[in-house]
Design an enzyme around this catalytic site. Structure first.
Site: not given
Length: 395
Positions: A196, A243
């Site tokens: 990511e 997240d």
């Protein structure tokens, strides 16, 4: 994780999502009873930052292609193989050059674990999909990424372990009653995405390496003819991305009208757990600050770029759980050396485990399939008994 503004495609996508909100009703969702909520297991010891079986092994540098990355990936595999052996494990591999790899291909590995009803063909099961990324940034040197996203990975692992036995009981009860579990056709899935983080600075090609690879792969992988779903991508009923979770007083907004009902269900779970005295973190306000809004009033704020984007662009329903305030931005430790184990707010991490467990259990309609624990029964005896138990579970 990087803030950016949506372009024209983003505005068109918002319009498209708003139209879909009127066309498709929300999924069935059976709330848990108070007694079940009070019986949900905690993961206090497993969240210990030094020795916890779930969280501690993730709290290390884990840049793709490095030994620490391999250790964490092995930790995921061992957890499911030993603790949740009925889950099907899949690794999705890809490679890519990066701005700092000098032309060398860097390996990226997405970790996927799935639990479907017994005997269900993969193409006939729609799934709740819980997602977090597990890689860490190359810089600053030694970056741990505790909220970004070691803690979210641990929260998901705890939640799946917490509901696994209830899934067994539900599907066994259905079979005993002569009900084919396939009639339900709902499963659950976790994805720990790789790559990511940007290696240099955030761009469309230096970020989301694993998410871009998996979304592309799953959109092209076809299930057998006559399956309910055409591709693994279309079988995702809801893509829930966690997240930057693990700091005090998270500020969680709702971004997509078609999944606002699920966001509100999470908000309700948090409120109920807190009213029942099950949450340890302090609360000056609700975490899910948009829960009071109607879905028509929900609109993205500024376009936070994250692992959901390649899936969202392909029509997957997304619920983005990220700690971001329009007034203060991301948590102060974001992308700094302070994003380490010592800066996690452990009561909040533990509470996230309960909230996500409750959400997953309600999605899978597991009311009546949990063992109401002795601890929960004793909590009902008297306030004094509850106070004693609370002291025993303090971190």
């Amino acid at each position: 994780m990087s803030p950016a503004y949506h372009g024209l495609w983003g505005h068109l996508l918002i319009v498209w999502i708003s139209v879909l909100a009127f066309l498709f009703p929300a999924e069935a969702y059976e709330p848990l009873s108070d007694e079940t909520l009070k019986s949900l297991p905690r993961a206090s010891e497993d969240y210990d930052i030094h020795s916890g079986a779930i969280l501690a092994p993730i709290l290390q540098t884990r840049v793709p292609g490095t030994p620490g990355h391999e250790v964490v990936l092995e930790h995921f595999a061992n957890f499911f193989q030993t603790t949740l052996p009925k889950w099907q494990i899949e690794l999705q591999n890809s490679t890519s050059t990066t701005p700092v790899s000098k032309g060398k291909e860097v390996p990226f590995v997405n970790f996927i674990a799935t639990r479907d009803p017994p005997g269900a063909p993969a193409g006939d099961v729609g799934r709740l999909t819980l997602v977090a990324h597990y890689d860490s940034k190359l810089e600053p040197e030694g970056f741990i990424g505790a909220i970004d996203s070691a803690a979210p990975c641990a929260v998901i692992m705890h939640a799946m372990r917490s509901i696994d036995a209830a899934l067994d009981k539900k599907w066994a009860a259905m079979e005993a009653q002569g009900i084919d579990p396939l009639d339900e056709r709902h499963g659950i899935q976790i994805i720990f995405l790789d790559g990511e983080e940007a290696f240099d600075h955030w761009t469309a090609t230096d970020s989301l390496y694993g998410a871009r690879a998996l979304a592309s792969n799953w959109s092209a992988e076809m299930y057998p003819a006559m399956s309910t779903f055409k591709t693994p991508l279309s079988s995702i009923e809801l893509f829930v991305l966690l997240d930057l979770l693990g700091s005090k007083s998270p500020y969680i907004q709702s971004y997509y009208p078609t999944t606002h009902w699920a966001y509100q269900s999470l908000g309700t779970a948090e409120k109920r757990l807190r009213s029942l005295g099950q949450l340890k973190s302090s609360a000056k306000r609700d975490w899910f600050i948009d829960a009071h809004k109607d879905s028509h009033d929900v609109a993205p704020l500024g376009g936070i770029q994250d692992d959901h984007l390649p899936f969202l662009a392909r029509g997957v329903e997304v619920l983005h759980l990220i700690d971001f305030s329009p007034f203060k931005g991301f948590p102060p430790v974001w992308h700094t050396p302070d994003d380490d184990a010592g800066h996690l707010d452990m009561p909040t991490v533990e509470d996230w485990g309960l909230v996500i467990t409750a959400f997953a259990a309600e999605w899978m309609e597991l009311e009546g399939y949990f063992d109401v624990s002795e601890q929960a029964s004793r909590r009902n005896e008297s306030p004094e008994a509850e106070a004693i138990l609370d002291k025993k579970t303090e971190l």
